[in-house]
Motif scaffolding. Structure first.
Motif, short mmCIF file in Angstrom:
data_model
loop_
_atom_site.label_atom_id
_atom_site.label_comp_id
_atom_site.label_asym_id
_atom_site.label_seq_id
_atom_site.Cartn_x
_atom_site.Cartn_y
_atom_site.Cartn_z
N VAL A 52 0.85 -1.20 0.00
CA VAL A 52 0.00 0.00 0.00
C VAL A 52 0.88 1.25 0.00
O VAL A 52 0.65 2.20 -0.77
CB VAL A 52 -0.96 -0.01 1.21
N TYR A 53 1.88 1.24 0.86
CA TYR A 53 2.82 2.38 0.91
C TYR A 53 3.61 2.48 -0.40
O TYR A 53 3.79 3.58 -0.94
CB TYR A 53 3.76 2.21 2.09
N VAL A 58 5.01 4.88 -5.68
CA VAL A 58 5.19 4.67 -7.12
C VAL A 58 4.28 5.59 -7.91
O VAL A 58 4.69 6.22 -8.89
CB VAL A 58 4.94 3.19 -7.49
N SER A 59 3.01 5.69 -7.49
CA SER A 59 2.08 6.57 -8.19
C SER A 59 2.53 8.02 -8.08
O SER A 59 2.40 8.80 -9.03
CB SER A 59 0.66 6.40 -7.63
N ALA A 60 3.05 8.39 -6.91
CA ALA A 60 3.55 9.77 -6.75
C ALA A 60 4.74 10.02 -7.66
O ALA A 60 4.87 11.10 -8.25
CB ALA A 60 3.94 10.00 -5.29
N SER A 66 4.90 13.98 -4.12
CA SER A 66 5.68 13.50 -2.99
C SER A 66 5.16 12.19 -2.44
O SER A 66 5.92 11.35 -1.99
CB SER A 66 5.70 14.55 -1.87
N GLY A 67 3.84 12.01 -2.46
CA GLY A 67 3.27 10.82 -1.84
C GLY A 67 3.23 10.97 -0.33
O GLY A 67 3.45 12.06 0.22
N LEU A 77 4.59 5.13 8.13
CA LEU A 77 3.54 4.67 9.03
C LEU A 77 2.14 5.05 8.56
O LEU A 77 1.17 4.85 9.29
CB LEU A 77 3.78 5.24 10.44
N GLN A 78 2.03 5.57 7.35
CA GLN A 78 0.72 5.97 6.83
C GLN A 78 -0.21 4.77 6.70
O GLN A 78 -1.40 4.84 7.03
CB GLN A 78 0.88 6.65 5.48
#
Length: 346
Positions: A52-53, A58-60, A66-67, A77-78
């Motif tokens: 998930v992180y 990767v998308s950012a 920045s993501g 820890l998001q």
């Protein structure tokens, strides 16, 4: 073949330790089986949190953002914060829903995604169940994920959910056929459906070099099987709903996406085993090579998601039956002819 080290050696040491405290060998086998099951679920759970992180980063990167960068060092820890938030959300069941079917659907979707991991050779001799029908087992288990999507759509008592479930089933069934046919070329070359035998057959040449068409077909069909862009028609943007899991909240909703990331890891592991030589590689331990290759495949699937636009349902179905299916059949014919010519002149 590489020396028996790494994960297999750790398992043997653990078995010896258990044998000192448990006099009955059958109890040792039962304990080792429970440890293996726990290891599989631990790998899946930790991988889901990490992926998930990773996907957000990767998308950012693809979109020059920045993501996650606030919660924890570098935003690491998001995902943990999101998990805590989902666990704290209220569990709401829609009025008129089929109670037991609605409750069982997310759990039944996660179980097949976990069961396929027992046939993956993570290292030399490090495999939980080295079945002689390993490929067949993977196909059979992964096919079971079709039913929970339809169950979730039907049990929600929501027309949009039902349509989303039916659309998902049509997509997954259509793309399973060329995916299975693409795998047949590898089985023909290896002469076995056993995962360890397929890896052993690639000690000199990876099958991606001998089966490039099969690899391309597999990657495309696997993307559709795990419902990721550009084939993520489970979530229909035109309806502003989330397909068969529209009526789910909290951790029940999270189980659907946990299964998605578990399936992402599974199809990447299968691609590594069938086409990229599995755990084989120089210098580094086998399990390191295995997870490096799996990580490369996961990045490829994420790259696809954030690069290509979503297809319409008619385009998706037409592409599967009119393009991928003939290509998979052609690959089988060419593979058979090539094997006949090679045996004739050898």
């Amino acid at each position: 073949m590489q020396e028996i080290t790494g994960l297999f050696k750790i398992a043997e040491i653990l078995r010896d330790i258990l044998g000192r405290f448990l006099p009955n060998p059958q109890l040792v086998d039962i304990c080792m089986s429970l440890i293996n099951i726990g290891a599989i679920f631990t790998i899946i759970s930790l991988t889901a949190v990490v992926l998930v992180y990773t996907e957000r980063k990767v998308s950012a990167f693809m979109q020059r953002r920045s993501g996650p960068n606030r919660v924890g060092p570098g935003g690491t820890l998001q995902s943990v914060a999101d998990m805590i938030k989902l666990m704290a959300k209220e569990d709401i069941m829609p009025a008129g829903a089929d109670k037991w079917m609605w409750v069982l659907a997310p759990m039944l979707l996660f179980i097949p995604a976990a069961l396929v991991f027992v046939v993956f050779p993570f290292d030399n001799k490090a495999i939980f169940a080295d079945l002689n029908i390993g490929i067949f087992y993977f196909i059979a288990m992964s096919s079971q994920s079709v039913l929970p999507f339809l169950m979730a759509g039907w049990a929600s008592n929501n027309k949009y959910s039902l349509v989303g479930g039916m659309r998902t089933v049509a997509q997954m069934l259509s793309y399973e056929v060329p995916m299975v046919l693409s795998i047949l070329g590898v089985v023909m070359l290896a002469g076995s459906m056993r995962m360890s035998s397929i890896v052993a057959a690639q000690q000199n040449t990876w099958f991606i070099l001998l089966q490039p068409i099969a690899f391309v077909v597999y990657v495309i069909t696997a993307t559709a099987e795990i419902n990721r862009a550009p084939f993520d028609l489970v979530e229909g943007e035109s309806e502003i709903v989330a397909g068969p899991f529209t009526e789910y909240t909290g951790m029940r909703w999270a189980l659907f996406f946990l299964a998605e990331y578990a399936n992402l890891l599974a199809v990447s592991a299968i691609a590594t085993t069938l086409f990229l030589g599995g755990w084989s590689g120089p210098w580094l331990p086998g399990w390191v090579w295995f997870f490096l290759k799996v990580g490369g495949m996961i990045f490829l699937f994420m790259w696809f998601r954030w690069t290509f636009p979503r297809l319409r349902i008619d385009q998706l179905m037409s592409f599967g039956w009119k393009v991928l299916l003939p290509l998979a059949l052609l690959n089988i014919i060419v593979t058979g002819i090539g094997m006949y010519i090679y045996e004739f002149f050898s």
